[in-house]
Structures are given as structure tokens and as C-alpha cells.
Design a protein around this motif. Structure first.
Motif, PDB file in Angstrom:
ATOM      1  N   ASP A  64     -41.728  80.567  77.817  1.00 34.89           N
ATOM      2  CA  ASP A  64     -41.727  79.069  77.316  1.00 34.89           C
ATOM      3  C   ASP A  64     -41.766  78.119  78.519  1.00 34.89           C
ATOM      4  OD1 ASP A  64     -40.456  77.027  75.491  1.00 34.89           O
ATOM      5  OD2 ASP A  64     -39.321  76.862  77.171  1.00 34.89           O
ATOM      6  N   ALA A  65     -42.327  77.231  78.354  1.00 39.54           N
ATOM      7  CA  ALA A  65     -42.645  76.434  79.555  1.00 39.54           C
ATOM      8  C   ALA A  65     -41.302  75.818  80.050  1.00 39.54           C
ATOM      9  CB  ALA A  65     -43.545  74.979  79.127  1.00 39.54           C
ATOM     10  N   ARG A  66     -40.335  75.503  79.162  1.00 43.46           N
ATOM     11  CA  ARG A  66     -39.257  74.884  79.760  1.00 43.46           C
ATOM     12  C   ARG A  66     -38.273  76.005  80.633  1.00 43.46           C
ATOM     13  NH1 ARG A  66     -37.099  70.635  80.967  1.00 43.46           N
ATOM     14  NH2 ARG A  66     -38.017  69.888  78.962  1.00 43.46           N
ATOM     15  N   TYR A 119     -46.541  72.230  84.328  1.00 45.09           N
ATOM     16  CA  TYR A 119     -46.234  73.272  83.591  1.00 45.09           C
ATOM     17  C   TYR A 119     -46.434  72.841  82.040  1.00 45.09           C
ATOM     18  CZ  TYR A 119     -43.030  74.290  87.322  1.00 45.09           C
ATOM     19  OH  TYR A 119     -42.504  74.634  88.535  1.00 45.09           O
ATOM     20  N   ARG A 120     -47.596  73.460  81.600  1.00 47.24           N
ATOM     21  CA  ARG A 120     -48.172  73.145  80.140  1.00 47.24           C
ATOM     22  C   ARG A 120     -47.973  74.547  79.256  1.00 47.24           C
ATOM     23  NH1 ARG A 120     -53.382  73.442  78.538  1.00 47.24           N
ATOM     24  NH2 ARG A 120     -54.282  74.046  80.603  1.00 47.24           N
ATOM     25  N   ALA A 121     -47.619  74.277  78.096  1.00 46.02           N
ATOM     26  CA  ALA A 121     -47.727  75.248  76.990  1.00 46.02           C
ATOM     27  C   ALA A 121     -49.188  75.540  76.688  1.00 46.02           C
ATOM     28  CB  ALA A 121     -47.062  74.700  75.774  1.00 46.02           C
ATOM     29  N   THR A 166     -47.046  79.851  79.538  1.00 45.49           N
ATOM     30  CA  THR A 166     -47.059  78.497  80.257  1.00 45.49           C
ATOM     31  C   THR A 166     -48.089  78.788  81.293  1.00 45.49           C
ATOM     32  OG1 THR A 166     -44.730  78.346  79.881  1.00 45.49           O
ATOM     33  CG2 THR A 166     -45.662  77.234  81.845  1.00 45.49           C
ATOM     34  N   ARG A 167     -48.975  77.661  81.385  1.00 44.15           N
ATOM     35  CA  ARG A 167     -50.039  77.338  82.572  1.00 44.15           C
ATOM     36  C   ARG A 167     -49.303  76.811  83.581  1.00 44.15           C
ATOM     37  NH1 ARG A 167     -54.722  78.449  84.075  1.00 44.15           N
ATOM     38  NH2 ARG A 167     -55.611  78.880  81.839  1.00 44.15           N
ATOM     39  N   MET A 168     -48.671  77.379  84.680  1.00 43.53           N
ATOM     40  CA  MET A 168     -48.161  76.866  85.959  1.00 43.53           C
ATOM     41  C   MET A 168     -49.252  76.525  86.847  1.00 43.53           C
ATOM     42  SD  MET A 168     -44.956  78.255  87.896  1.00 43.53           S
ATOM     43  CE  MET A 168     -45.989  79.850  88.928  1.00 43.53           C
TER      44      MET A 168
END
Length: 150
Positions: free
Chosen positions: A13-15, A96-98, A103-105
Motif C-alpha cells: 500500500d502507498a501509505r 508515491y503513487r498507487a 506503489t510506484r515510488m
């Protein structure tokens, strides 16, 4: 202005990825090259956190950095402050993108080298790209395996 930009997809998860990678006090656990990470000041107001911290690498060199985190947009802007050398400046942006896989960091580093630094820019760029990719792969492995978490 030289720029390094690297991304990796982490199966989480992005968070969670945002929270783990921005827990400065745990950077010596998350990043292989830091022997110590000290938060010097931290202020949170709503969606924003501003942090000043000091990092020490495995060779014993230390420097201070500043960052501000946007907890809603999952974006961080940061800069190296003192000492700057071997840089004239170092600005960072982490986002950080879902994505369907997790997640794409993405880490972006904009910088200039100090004019007294005698290592060629091409060498510095190669080292920084290699180092960033290694860090991102290590973080991916640690998060996906559950070795680090909230």
C-alpha cells in the motif's frame, strides 16, 4: 542542472511505503549505508510534517538534511543542508503513487556539484544512479518480506 530519477514498484500500500520510508529514526534499519539517523526537530501541522535530521554513513561522515512531507498527496521535498560538500546544492523529491501492483515510488535528485569537487560529473551520475537503485531494491525487499513495517 544534473538530475537523477529512479522509480520502483513495491507490492504494498502507498501509505505504508510512504510511512516506512519517511520514518527517519529507522533509516539505519531501512537503508544499508546509514549507521545512525537522528531526528533533530519535527513539527506536524495537519497534512504536513517538517523534519530536520542528521545522518551518519558507514564511513562516519555526517550531514544535516531538511524535509517536508505531505501526508495527503504522499509527496516529500527535501534538501541536504550542512555540510553541502561535495554538492553546491542537493534537492530531492520523493513521490508515491498507487498502481495495480502496489506503489510506484519515485525519487528525483536535482543537484550541482561543488566546483572544488574533482570527480567527473559522469562518474557521479553513474554512482548516484547505481546507489539509488540499490536502495530502492533493498527497501522493496524489506517491505515486501515484512522485515520492516509500520
Amino acid at each position: 542542472m544534473p538530475r537523477i530519477e529512479n522509480s520502483i514498484v513495491i507490492g504494498a500500500d502507498a501509505r505504508l511505503v510512504f510511512d516506512v520510508t519517511n520514518d527517519i529514526a529507522r533509516w539505519s534499519e531501512i537503508f544499508d549505508e546509514y549507521s545512525d539517523a537522528k531526528v533533530l526537530s519535527e513539527e506536524r501541522e495537519g497534512r504536513w510534517t517538517e523534519i530536520v535530521f542528521e545522518l551518519t554513513n558507514e564511513e562516519g561522515a555526517s550531514w544535516r538534511s531538511w524535509r517536508i512531507m505531505d501526508h495527503r498527496e504522499l509527496v516529500v521535498v527535501a534538501e541536504r543542508r550542512d555540510p553541502l560538500y561535495p554538492f553546491g546544492y542537493m534537492h530531492l523529491r520523493w513521490s508515491y503513487r498507487a498502481v495495480p501492483e502496489g506503489t510506484r515510488m519515485t525519487w528525483i535528485q536535482d543537484f550541482e556539484l561543488d566546483e572544488k569537487f574533482d570527480v567527473p560529473l559522469a562518474t557521479v551520475l553513474e554512482r548516484m544512479n547505481t546507489h539509488t537503485r540499490q536502495n530502492q531494491a533493498g527497501i522493496k525487499k524489506k517491505i515486501e518480506s515484512g522485515a520492516v513495517g509500520p
